[in-house]
Design an enzyme around this catalytic site. Sequence first.
Site, mmCIF file in Angstrom:
data_model
loop_
_atom_site.group_PDB
_atom_site.id
_atom_site.type_symbol
_atom_site.label_atom_id
_atom_site.label_comp_id
_atom_site.label_asym_id
_atom_site.label_seq_id
_atom_site.Cartn_x
_atom_site.Cartn_y
_atom_site.Cartn_z
ATOM 1 C CB SER A 175 -0.903 -0.011 1.178
ATOM 2 O OG SER A 175 -1.421 1.166 1.287
ATOM 3 C CE1 TYR A 224 -4.784 -2.222 4.283
ATOM 4 C CE2 TYR A 224 -3.568 -0.080 3.756
ATOM 5 C CZ TYR A 224 -4.192 -1.170 3.178
ATOM 6 O OH TYR A 224 -4.359 -1.189 1.946
#
Length: 235
Positions: free
Chosen positions: A125, A138
């Site tokens: 990400s 995350y």
Amino acid sequence: MKTAVVTGGASGIGLGIAERLRGDGFHVATLDLNPSADDDYAFQADVTDPEQIAAALDAVRTKFGPVAVLVNSAGLDGFKRFGKLSFAEWQRVIDVNLHGVFHTIQAVLPDMVEAGWGRIVNISSSSTHSGQPFMAHYVAAKSAVNGLTKALALELGPSGITVNAVPPGFIDTPMLRKNEQAQRLGGTVEDHIQRTPVRRVGTPADIAAACAFLISEEASYITGQIFGVNGGRNT
Ligand code: NAP
């Protein structure tokens, strides 16, 4: 014809990658929580469960042969102020995004070692470049995936296996639209487009193109790299 496995291949980025690799001539099997029932190439597995992965991969090998390419796209995000984040919520996000990658790589590795050839691409990400408030679990998990990618590249290079990560930024998928609807983006997708250097939202095909290159024979000298695809939002 080589066999590729794409986790999270039922939706968004994973779906785009599966379609691209099929077009490039791979047998592509997808591993998902909720695979489509009428797709012979879609297999059910929760990536946090090594037994489910092993069962799905046995079926994949029986149908299509050993696995040459693995793309880890299954992912789970989460938004919570850190002080309110329970350890169970922290663990689940780490489990899917990091431990899922551990399990799938371990499961396909014997095929790649035996063949003396393999390609692994981990979808991390762009939040690993920038950080992201309310996403500590995350960002921690995805940053660990980048680290795992680098370590494995060194370990597996002598076996003919490359390992790279593609951290996407701002890709138009159900995950992004869900977050827009929940007002978690700090503006609409359209607002973000105006702040994106190339002035558009990314598409699953953009990520698929990067994966297709990293998987190709031409990319055999590229390993351990974190290959950002984000429209210039992170440089
Ligand atoms: P998506 O549309 O939500 O797709 C994610 C897929 O992963 C879904 O098919 C989901 O299945 C599957 N999945 C989730 N948990 C799973 C599990 N435990 N086992 C097996 N499959 C599981 O999201 P996306 O936007 O395409 O995201 C793909 C990857 O890119 C993710 O790793 C995400 O973190 C990363 N990413 C996306 C963006 C973006 O802008 N979209 C940005 C940065 C990173 P269900 O639908 O059945 O749950």
